[in-house]
Design an enzyme around this catalytic site. Sequence first.
Site, PDB file in Angstrom:
ATOM      1  N   ASP A   1       0.273  -5.257   2.747  1.00 53.13           N
ATOM      2  CA  ASP A   1       1.404  -4.687   3.457  1.00 53.13           C
ATOM      3  C   ASP A   1       1.106  -3.220   3.742  1.00 53.13           C
ATOM      4  OD1 ASP A   1       4.281  -4.721   4.320  1.00 53.13           O
ATOM      5  OD2 ASP A   1       4.351  -3.157   2.790  1.00 53.13           O
TER       6      ASP A   1
ATOM      7  N   HIS B   1       9.833  -1.182  10.932  1.00 52.48           N
ATOM      8  CA  HIS B   1       9.823  -0.654   9.567  1.00 52.48           C
ATOM      9  C   HIS B   1      11.221  -0.508   8.981  1.00 52.48           C
ATOM     10  CE1 HIS B   1       7.244   1.461   6.485  1.00 52.48           C
ATOM     11  NE2 HIS B   1       8.445   1.423   5.976  1.00 52.48           N
TER      12      HIS B   1
ATOM     13  N   TYR C   1       2.999   5.236   5.696  1.00 45.10           N
ATOM     14  CA  TYR C   1       2.388   5.376   4.366  1.00 45.10           C
ATOM     15  C   TYR C   1       1.225   6.364   4.388  1.00 45.10           C
ATOM     16  CZ  TYR C   1       4.837   0.921   3.547  1.00 45.10           C
ATOM     17  OH  TYR C   1       5.768  -0.083   3.454  1.00 45.10           O
TER      18      TYR C   1
ATOM     19  N   THR D   1       0.813  -1.219   0.000  1.00 42.84           N
ATOM     20  CA  THR D   1       0.000   0.000   0.000  1.00 42.84           C
ATOM     21  C   THR D   1       0.841   1.262   0.000  1.00 42.84           C
ATOM     22  OG1 THR D   1      -0.201  -0.028   2.422  1.00 42.84           O
ATOM     23  CG2 THR D   1      -1.913  -1.178   1.149  1.00 42.84           C
ATOM     24  N   TRP D   2       2.181   1.119  -0.015  1.00 46.44           N
ATOM     25  CA  TRP D   2       3.050   2.284  -0.068  1.00 46.44           C
ATOM     26  C   TRP D   2       2.808   3.034  -1.376  1.00 46.44           C
ATOM     27  CZ3 TRP D   2       6.957   3.835  -3.426  1.00 46.44           C
ATOM     28  CH2 TRP D   2       7.657   4.976  -3.005  1.00 46.44           C
TER      29      TRP D   2
ATOM     30  N   LYS E   1       3.674  -2.088  10.467  1.00 47.63           N
ATOM     31  CA  LYS E   1       5.041  -1.890  10.934  1.00 47.63           C
ATOM     32  C   LYS E   1       5.086  -0.799  11.986  1.00 47.63           C
ATOM     33  CE  LYS E   1       6.331  -2.787   6.209  1.00 47.63           C
ATOM     34  NZ  LYS E   1       5.021  -2.520   5.628  1.00 47.63           N
TER      35      LYS E   1
END
Length: 129
Positions: free
Chosen positions: A35, A103, A40, A11-12, A69
């Site tokens: 993820d 992270h 993000y 999803t970044w 994270k």
Amino acid sequence: ADQMPQIGFGTWGLQPQEVSTAIRAAVAAGYRSFDCAPVYQNERQVGETLSALIAEGVVTRSELFITSKVPPADACSRHRTERALRQSLHDLRTGYVDLYLIHWPFCVRSPEPGRPRPWPLPLEDQLGY
């Protein structure tokens, strides 16, 4: 999910207004691993979308494998790590994540209010472990 899927959807880089369309398309394409991360800045929208898909009967929570994270500014403190996890659970609208990672492999100083975080991080902001 009983096992971690071999392929996941990151999803970044998704802008908040893009999340619903992207997550819905990913689920329709068969993705079940997502993820996520607070850095993000879209976990709330991911949670809203996955929650809606569960409510619509498209997917069940047990079919999903959700990763989040701990942010680097919180990773060197047990209290801050726990607080960050609780916030992610709230934003993702779930009672648990399947995987919770650090992270980055180092801690960083918390940003001062209103101070943008430069990238790459200045060496003096990297605290290590």
